[in-house]
Write an enzyme that holds these catalytic residues in place. Structure first.
Site, PDB file in Angstrom:
ATOM      1  N   ALA A  66       0.822  -1.215   0.000  1.00 37.93           N
ATOM      2  CA  ALA A  66       0.000   0.000   0.000  1.00 37.93           C
ATOM      3  C   ALA A  66       0.859   1.269   0.000  1.00 37.93           C
ATOM      4  CB  ALA A  66      -0.925  -0.007   1.211  1.00 37.93           C
ATOM      5  N   ALA A  90      -4.962  -3.809   0.887  1.00 40.73           N
ATOM      6  CA  ALA A  90      -5.474  -4.173   2.216  1.00 40.73           C
ATOM      7  C   ALA A  90      -4.365  -3.941   3.230  1.00 40.73           C
ATOM      8  CB  ALA A  90      -5.905  -5.631   2.231  1.00 40.73           C
ATOM      9  N   HIS A  98       3.260   0.029  12.712  1.00 40.14           N
ATOM     10  CA  HIS A  98       3.479   0.054  11.260  1.00 40.14           C
ATOM     11  C   HIS A  98       2.174   0.338  10.498  1.00 40.14           C
ATOM     12  CE1 HIS A  98       5.999  -0.933   7.821  1.00 40.14           C
ATOM     13  NE2 HIS A  98       5.028  -1.666   7.333  1.00 40.14           N
TER      14      HIS A  98
HETATM   15  N1  INI Z   1       1.485  -3.206   2.960  1.00 44.47           N
HETATM   16  C1  INI Z   1       0.196  -3.463   2.720  1.00 44.47           C
HETATM   17  O1  INI Z   1      -0.273  -3.275   1.597  1.00 44.47           O
HETATM   18  N2  INI Z   1      -0.612  -3.918   3.720  1.00 44.47           N
HETATM   19  C2  INI Z   1      -0.134  -4.125   4.975  1.00 44.47           C
HETATM   20  O2  INI Z   1      -0.913  -4.578   5.858  1.00 44.47           O
HETATM   21  C3  INI Z   1       1.218  -3.869   5.248  1.00 44.47           C
HETATM   22  N3  INI Z   1       1.760  -4.084   6.567  1.00 44.47           N
HETATM   23  O3  INI Z   1       0.984  -4.264   7.498  1.00 44.47           O
HETATM   24  O4  INI Z   1       2.944  -4.087   6.763  1.00 44.47           O
HETATM   25  C4  INI Z   1       2.041  -3.397   4.186  1.00 44.47           C
HETATM   26  N4  INI Z   1       3.335  -3.140   4.377  1.00 44.47           N
HETATM   27  C5  INI Z   1       4.272  -3.012   3.288  1.00 44.47           C
HETATM   28  C6  INI Z   1       4.359  -1.590   2.775  1.00 44.47           C
HETATM   29  O5  INI Z   1       3.169  -1.206   2.120  1.00 44.47           O
HETATM   30  C7  INI Z   1       5.518  -1.444   1.771  1.00 44.47           C
HETATM   31  O6  INI Z   1       5.280  -2.251   0.655  1.00 44.47           O
HETATM   32  C8  INI Z   1       6.868  -1.822   2.368  1.00 44.47           C
HETATM   33  O7  INI Z   1       7.096  -1.125   3.569  1.00 44.47           O
HETATM   34  C9  INI Z   1       8.011  -1.469   1.374  1.00 44.47           C
HETATM   35  O8  INI Z   1       8.045  -0.075   1.099  1.00 44.47           O
END
Ligand code: INI
Length: 168
Positions: A66, A90, A98
């Site tokens: 996301a 989601a 986080h």
């Molecule tokens: N990304 C999501 O789409 N949903 C999540 O629930 C989530 N959690 O909880 O960590 C999540 N993390 C990854 C983030 O969006 C990045 O892709 C990652 O940090 C790399 O930049």
């Protein structure tokens, strides 16, 4: 669509769930939580096709998570090749803060793209406390938020056309 009748009547605008055949839609979908997001993608494409959108006018861009959604929405909006962008993902709460950062940034970022470019961008990103809540909203007992985001995009494209025609 609006019709001004007389000087003492209210003027109303409301988009229709009718698609001009030239309308192009982009979906930006995360791979994170793909077991839920793929159902949102299916719901969104189902909604578009049921409203007469041809598959050739649908582009799907997959991103890691996301957090990455706003950047790609910005790029697609600036290309001016799409009439509407549908953000799908989601974010599910874990045991650390986080969730707050990712959920906050994706919602803010998507809203900023719409405001900056004047492009229709709808928000089909779930922000849930539990996996169960996400499953419920991706095609089970609480509907499919991907389908809803696509229907909102169709309505907003129609509304945008009506407002443009009225020079608003
Ligand atoms: N990304 C999501 O789409 N949903 C999540 O629930 C989530 N959690 O909880 O960590 C999540 N993390 C990854 C983030 O969006 C990045 O892709 C990652 O940090 C790399 O930049």
């Amino acid at each position: 669509m609006a019709a001004k009748k007389s000087s003492n009547e209210i003027t109303r605008f409301e988009g229709q769930l009718v698609v001009d055949p030239k309308t192009r839609f982009a979906l930006v979908a995360t791979r994170f939580n793909s077991f839920v997001v793929e159902s949102l993608v299916s719901g969104a494409t189902d909604a578009l096709k049921r409203h007469g959108v041809s598959p050739g006018n649908i582009t799907i861009v997959h991103v890691p998570g996301a957090w990455e959604v706003p950047l790609v929405c910005q790029r697609l909006a600036s290309s001016e090749k799409f009439d509407a962008i549908i953000a799908l993902g989601a974010v599910i709460r874990g045991g650390t803060p986080h969730f707050e950062y990712v959920a906050g940034e994706v919602s803010k970022g998507v809203a900023q793209v719409a405001a900056e470019f004047g492009t229709v961008v709808t928000f089909g990103v779930l922000t849930c406390d539990t996996i169960e809540q996400a499953v419920e909203r991706s095609g089970t007992k609480a509907g499919n938020k991907g389908f809803d985001a696509a229907v909102a995009a169709i309505e907003m494209v129609s509304l945008d056309a009506a407002l443009t025609q009225a020079k608003l």
